[in-house]
Scaffold this motif. Structure first.
Motif, PDB file in Angstrom:
ATOM      1  N   SER A   2      25.673 -32.256  77.297  1.00  0.00           N
ATOM      2  CA  SER A   2      25.838 -33.383  78.215  1.00  0.00           C
ATOM      3  C   SER A   2      25.467 -34.689  77.517  1.00  0.00           C
ATOM      4  CB  SER A   2      24.942 -33.194  79.440  1.00  0.00           C
ATOM      5  OG  SER A   2      25.270 -32.010  80.123  1.00  0.00           O
ATOM      6  N   SER A   5      21.520 -36.182  81.224  1.00  0.00           N
ATOM      7  CA  SER A   5      21.150 -35.274  82.314  1.00  0.00           C
ATOM      8  C   SER A   5      19.766 -35.646  82.830  1.00  0.00           C
ATOM      9  CB  SER A   5      21.169 -33.814  81.855  1.00  0.00           C
ATOM     10  OG  SER A   5      20.164 -33.574  80.902  1.00  0.00           O
ATOM     11  N   SER A   7      16.729 -33.903  85.518  1.00  0.00           N
ATOM     12  CA  SER A   7      16.345 -32.687  86.244  1.00  0.00           C
ATOM     13  C   SER A   7      15.126 -32.953  87.119  1.00  0.00           C
ATOM     14  CB  SER A   7      16.007 -31.561  85.258  1.00  0.00           C
ATOM     15  OG  SER A   7      17.087 -31.320  84.388  1.00  0.00           O
ATOM     16  N   ASN A   8      15.187 -32.424  88.337  1.00  0.00           N
ATOM     17  CA  ASN A   8      14.071 -32.508  89.290  1.00  0.00           C
ATOM     18  C   ASN A   8      13.573 -33.950  89.438  1.00  0.00           C
ATOM     19  OD1 ASN A   8      12.297 -31.339  91.132  1.00  0.00           O
ATOM     20  ND2 ASN A   8      10.681 -31.091  89.604  1.00  0.00           N
ATOM     21  N   ASP A  23      19.157 -33.120  90.617  1.00  0.00           N
ATOM     22  CA  ASP A  23      19.641 -32.765  89.283  1.00  0.00           C
ATOM     23  C   ASP A  23      21.030 -33.356  89.085  1.00  0.00           C
ATOM     24  OD1 ASP A  23      17.390 -31.063  88.739  1.00  0.00           O
ATOM     25  OD2 ASP A  23      18.319 -29.557  90.034  1.00  0.00           O
ATOM     26  N   SER A  25      24.118 -34.234  85.693  1.00  0.00           N
ATOM     27  CA  SER A  25      24.503 -34.350  84.280  1.00  0.00           C
ATOM     28  C   SER A  25      25.869 -35.009  84.194  1.00  0.00           C
ATOM     29  CB  SER A  25      24.545 -32.972  83.604  1.00  0.00           C
ATOM     30  OG  SER A  25      25.574 -32.174  84.161  1.00  0.00           O
ATOM     31  N   GLY A  58      10.545 -36.688  86.871  1.00  0.00           N
ATOM     32  CA  GLY A  58      11.753 -35.972  86.484  1.00  0.00           C
ATOM     33  C   GLY A  58      11.966 -36.001  84.985  1.00  0.00           C
ATOM     34  N   SER A  61      17.270 -36.361  79.838  1.00  0.00           N
ATOM     35  CA  SER A  61      17.774 -36.022  78.498  1.00  0.00           C
ATOM     36  C   SER A  61      18.988 -36.891  78.212  1.00  0.00           C
ATOM     37  CB  SER A  61      18.162 -34.535  78.445  1.00  0.00           C
ATOM     38  OG  SER A  61      18.766 -34.235  77.208  1.00  0.00           O
ATOM     39  N   LYS A 234      19.373 -35.095  97.441  1.00  0.00           N
ATOM     40  CA  LYS A 234      19.931 -34.139  96.482  1.00  0.00           C
ATOM     41  C   LYS A 234      21.282 -34.643  95.981  1.00  0.00           C
ATOM     42  CE  LYS A 234      16.616 -31.125  97.368  1.00  0.00           C
ATOM     43  NZ  LYS A 234      15.540 -30.855  96.390  1.00  0.00           N
TER      44      LYS A 234
END
Length: 651
Positions: A2, A5, A7-8, A23, A25, A58, A61, A234
Motif C-alpha cells: 500500500s 495505510s 490501522s486502529n 482502518d 489503505s 493509531g 504506514s 469506522k
C-alpha cells in the motif's frame, strides 16, 4: 504494498469520536471516493493521509518517498501572482534543489573556495542525481505542458480568474508535481457541467492514486474504482462505483437491523431474568451473569445509524394555474446579451431546472421569471397568489451572529409547519441540530450545516413556489436523497439551479438550457434527457450544414471539383516533403489506434475489480494510460504543425 495505510485509528473532537478504531489503505493506481455524513470527519481523514494532521492514536504506514498533494475545497491564491508562478510553486522541492545547485556552481567558480573544491563537487553530484531523478532540468517545460493540458493562460493574474478557473489552477499546481497520490476535497463544488466532465476525464487519465471527497453521485459513478464510507467512526470499503456501493450498503444495513433486533430482544429477556425473585437468583449461573454484563457493555458502546433529516414543507395557498409567462423576453447588460428573445410558460406544479455554464445568466433569468427584474424587451406576466421561498447559494440570508433558534423563529419558541404547531427545538432536531447547537451562533456551523439550516428556514415559510439556487452544495448524500423525495412529492412549483446531474434527473420535469449568445431553449425531462435531445439537435444541424455544402459543391460543377482537387494535391506535393506527406497521412490512423487502446484500458480499469485481482496488471495499464496521453498530445501537436505548414504555403 500500500502507498498509505492506517490501522486502529482514533480521532475525537470533544466528546465526538470521528475515527473509532478505523482502518484504511490506499493502493497504487486506484481511485477512492470517500463519503459520509456532514461532520463525520472526512476532511480530517484526508488531512491525515496528506500528512497535515495526525490521529489521536493509531498506526500509520507510508511508502518511502511517497509524494502526496492535497487540494482543499476552497483554494486561495495571491491575486497579484501570475498563473505560471502559482503552478510553478507546485514544484517547491524541485525548485529549491535547483537553487542549491546554482549556489554550489557559483561557489565552485570563486577562488576563495578552492580548499572546499572536493566537498562542493560531492555536493553538486548529489544534487545532480536528485535533480535527474525528479526530471527537474525541464521544469519550465513541465509547467507549460501542464498549463496547456489544463487550458490555462500563464500570463493571467490569479485575481482575474473565476471560481471554476481557480479550481483548475489549484489542480494544475498539484499535477505539475506529479504526485503519487492526489487528494481532493469536494473538487466539483461550484463547477459547471463542462468543467465537471473535463475534470472526470482528467482524473480518469491520472496515472497516480486518487483519494477524493465528493457528494456528486454522478462523479463517483464515473471516476471511483472503490467507495470508502466513513460510518460511525469506522471506514467501510466497497469495491466498484457508487451504484454498486448503494446496493451492498442497503443489504448490509438490513442485516445489521435484524442482528440488532435479535440482540435487543435477548438483552431484554436477560434483564427480566436477572430481576426475578430469590429462587431465580439462587439458580443463576456465573457465566450467564458475565454474558449479561458484556451485553450491557456492548449495548452502551453501540453507535446506531444516525437519524436522517426530517423534511416537510409548509405549503402556502395554491397559486394561479399559470406561474409565469414570458413572451419574446430580452435582457442585456451593456454589450453583453444575457437573454435574447426567449419565450416560455411555467405552470403550477412544474419543476424546472435552469442549466448552463457559470456566468451564463441563470440568476438573471430566474429574476425575470419571478418578476423581480424588468426585461429590456418583450413581456413577462406573473401568476396570481404567488408565495415565493428563495434558497440562496451564497447563504446571504443567514446572520452569522444570530442563534439557530432565532434564525428559524425570531422572537418565538414556536413555528407552524403544514398546519401543525411545533417547538423550534423539536423542529431543529428534525434537521439533526441538538438543543445545545440550536443555541449556538450561525458562524459556528460548517458549510453543510449552514445549508441544512437554510433548508430548515426555507421550509418553515409558507410557500407555493420554491426557488433553489445550488441547494446541493455541501449536503451529504442521505440529505440529498431525502430532499429529492420531498421536491418530487411537492405540490407547488420548483425553480432549480444546480450542477448536480443526478439531482436534476431525479427532480425536474423540464430543463431550460443556456445555448450561448443569450439564447435559451426548453427541453422536456431531466439532465440526461436534455443531453440526448441536445446531441440529436446538434447532429441534425451538422447534417443540414453538410447537405448545404454538398449542394453548393455540386452546383459548382464536376470539372471544377476535379481541378480544385488536383490543385490541392499539387500544392501539397510542393509544400511537404515525401516523408512529411506520408507522416501526415499516417497520423489519423495512429491517433485512432491510441484512442481505441485508451478506451479498452478504461473499460478494464473502470469497475475497480482488477486492482484487487491483479494489482500489478492494473498498475501496468495505469502507466500505459499515462503513456498514451503523452503520445496523443505529441501526435496531435505534430498533426497541427504539418497542417499549419500546408496552410501557410497555400496562403
Amino acid at each position: 504494498m500500500s502507498l498509505f495505510s492506517i490501522s486502529n485509528a482514533h480521532l475525537a473532537f470533544g466528546h465526538v469520536a470521528l475515527l473509532d478504531g478505523a482502518d484504511f489503505s490506499l493502493e497504487s493506481g486506484e481511485r477512492v471516493g470517500l463519503i459520509g455524513r456532514n461532520g463525520a470527519g472526512k476532511s480530517s481523514l484526508l488531512k491525515i493521509v496528506a500528512g497535515d494532521a495526525k490521529p489521536d492514536d493509531g498506526l500509520i504506514s507510508r511508502q518511502q518517498n511517497l509524494t502526496t498533494v492535497y487540494v482543499p475545497q476552497e483554494p486561495t491564491f495571491d491575486p497579484e501572482a501570475t498563473v505560471f508562478d502559482i503552478v510553478a510553486s507546485g514544484l517547491g522541492e524541485t525548485r529549491n534543489l535547483l537553487q542549491q545547485f546554482d549556489e554550489v556552481a557559483h561557489l565552485l567558480g570563486e577562488p576563495e573556495h578552492e580548499h572546499d573544491h572536493e566537498a562542493l563537487l560531492s555536493r553538486m553530484n548529489t544534487l545532480q542525481s536528485q535533480l535527474d531523478s525528479l526530471d527537474a532540468w525541464q521544469w519550465q517545460s513541465r509547467v507549460e505542458t501542464t498549463l496547456h493540458q489544463l487550458k490555462l493562460d500563464g500570463d493571467v493574474k490569479a485575481g482575474a480568474l473565476s471560481g471554476g478557473l481557480q479550481k483548475r489552477l489549484a489542480l494544475a499546481r498539484a499535477l505539475v508535481a506529479r504526485p503519487d497520490a492526489l487528494l481532493l476535497d469536494e473538487p466539483t463544488n461550484h463547477l459547471d457541467f463542462d468543467s465537471i466532465r473535463w475534470l472526470e476525464e482528467l482524473m480518469m487519465s491520472f496515472s497516480g492514486s486518487l483519494f477524493f471527497i465528493t457528494h456528486d453521485r454522478s462523479f463517483l459513478d464515473r471516476v471511483a474504482t472503490r467507495i470508502v464510507d466513513l460510518d460511525r467512526g469506522k471506514l467501510l470499503s466497497y469495491p466498484g462505483n457508487f451504484t454498486a456501493y448503494q446496493e451492498r450498503k442497503a443489504l448490509q444495513l438490513e442485516v445489521e437491523m435484524v442482528e440488532q433486533a435479535k440482540f435487543d430482544k435477548l438483552l431484554a429477556q436477560e434483564e427480566v431474568w436477572i430481576r426475578k425473585g430469590v429462587e431465580a437468583r439462587r439458580t443463576r449461573s456465573v457465566s450467564r451473569i458475565e454474558r449479561l454484563q458484556k451485553m450491557r457493555s456492548d449495548s452502551a458502546a453501540r453507535r446506531n445509524v444516525q437519524g436522517n433529516v426530517k423534511l416537510d414543507v409548509s405549503q402556502g395557498e395554491r397559486s394561479g394555474k399559470i406561474v409565469a409567462e414570458l413572451t419574446d423576453v430580452s435582457k442585456s447588460y451593456g454589450d453583453r446579451v444575457i437573454v435574447d428573445n426567449f419565450s416560455a410558460t411555467i405552470m403550477r406544479g412544474d419543476k424546472v431546472g435552469l442549466v448552463g455554464q457559470n456566468g451564463a445568466g441563470k440568476t438573471t433569468l430566474l429574476k425575470l421569471i419571478l418578476g423581480q427584474l424588468e426585461p429590456d424587451g418583450g413581456k413577462v406576466r406573473t401568476g396570481t397568489n404567488l408565495e415565493v421561498a428563495y434558497f440562496d447559494q451564497m447563504r446571504a440570508q443567514l446572520d452569522p451572529e444570530r442563534s439557530l433558534a432565532d434564525t428559524i423563529a425570531p422572537g418565538s419558541d414556536w413555528i407552524e409547519i403544514a398546519g401543525n404547531r411545533k417547538h423550534v427545538m423539536s423542529y431543529l432536531g428534525d434537521f439533526l441540530f441538538s438543543p445545545e447547537r440550536a443555541r449556538s451562533p450561525v458562524r459556528s456551523l460548517s458549510g453543510g450545516e449552514r445549508n441544512r439550516l437554510l433548508l430548515a428556514r426555507l421550509f418553515a415559510r409558507p410557500a407555493n413556489v420554491l426557488v433553489l439556487d445550488e441547494p446541493t452544495n455541501d449536503l451529504d448524500i442521505p440529505t440529498l436523497e431525502l430532499l429529492e423525495e420531498l421536491l418530487t412529492d411537492y405540490d407547488g412549483t420548483v425553480l432549480l439551479v444546480s450542477h448536480d446531474r443526478a439531482f436534476l434527473d431525479n427532480v425536474v420535469t423540464s430543463v431550460i438550457a443556456a445555448e450561448g449568445d443569450g439564447k435559451w431553449r426548453e427541453y422536456v425531462g431531466g439532465f440526461s434527457d436534455w443531453q440526448v435531445q441536445k446531441a440529436r439537435s446538434d447532429e441534425l444541424a451538422r447534417a443540414a450544414v453538410s447537405a448545404s455544402n454538398a449542394a453548393a459543391a455540386s452546383a459548382a460543377g464536376k470539372g471544377g471539383s476535379k481541378d480544385s482537387s488536383a490543385g490541392r494535391n499539387a500544392q501539397r506535393s510542393v509544400k511537404l516533403s515525401f516523408k512529411e506527406q506520408r507522416e501526415l497521412e499516417s497520423l489519423p490512423v495512429q491517433i485512432a489506434a491510441l484512442e481505441n487502446e485508451q478506451k479498452e484500458i478504461a473499460g478494464k480499469l473502470g469497475d475497480g475489480s482488477l486492482f484487487s485481482k491483479d494489482a500489478k496488471a492494473a498498475q501496468r495499464l495505469t502507466e500505459r494510460n499515462s503513456e498514451i496521453d503523452a503520445a496523443l498530445i505529441g501526435a496531435l501537436e505534430r498533426w497541427e504543425q504539418l497542417e499549419a505548414k500546408t496552410a501557410g504555403k497555400a496562403s
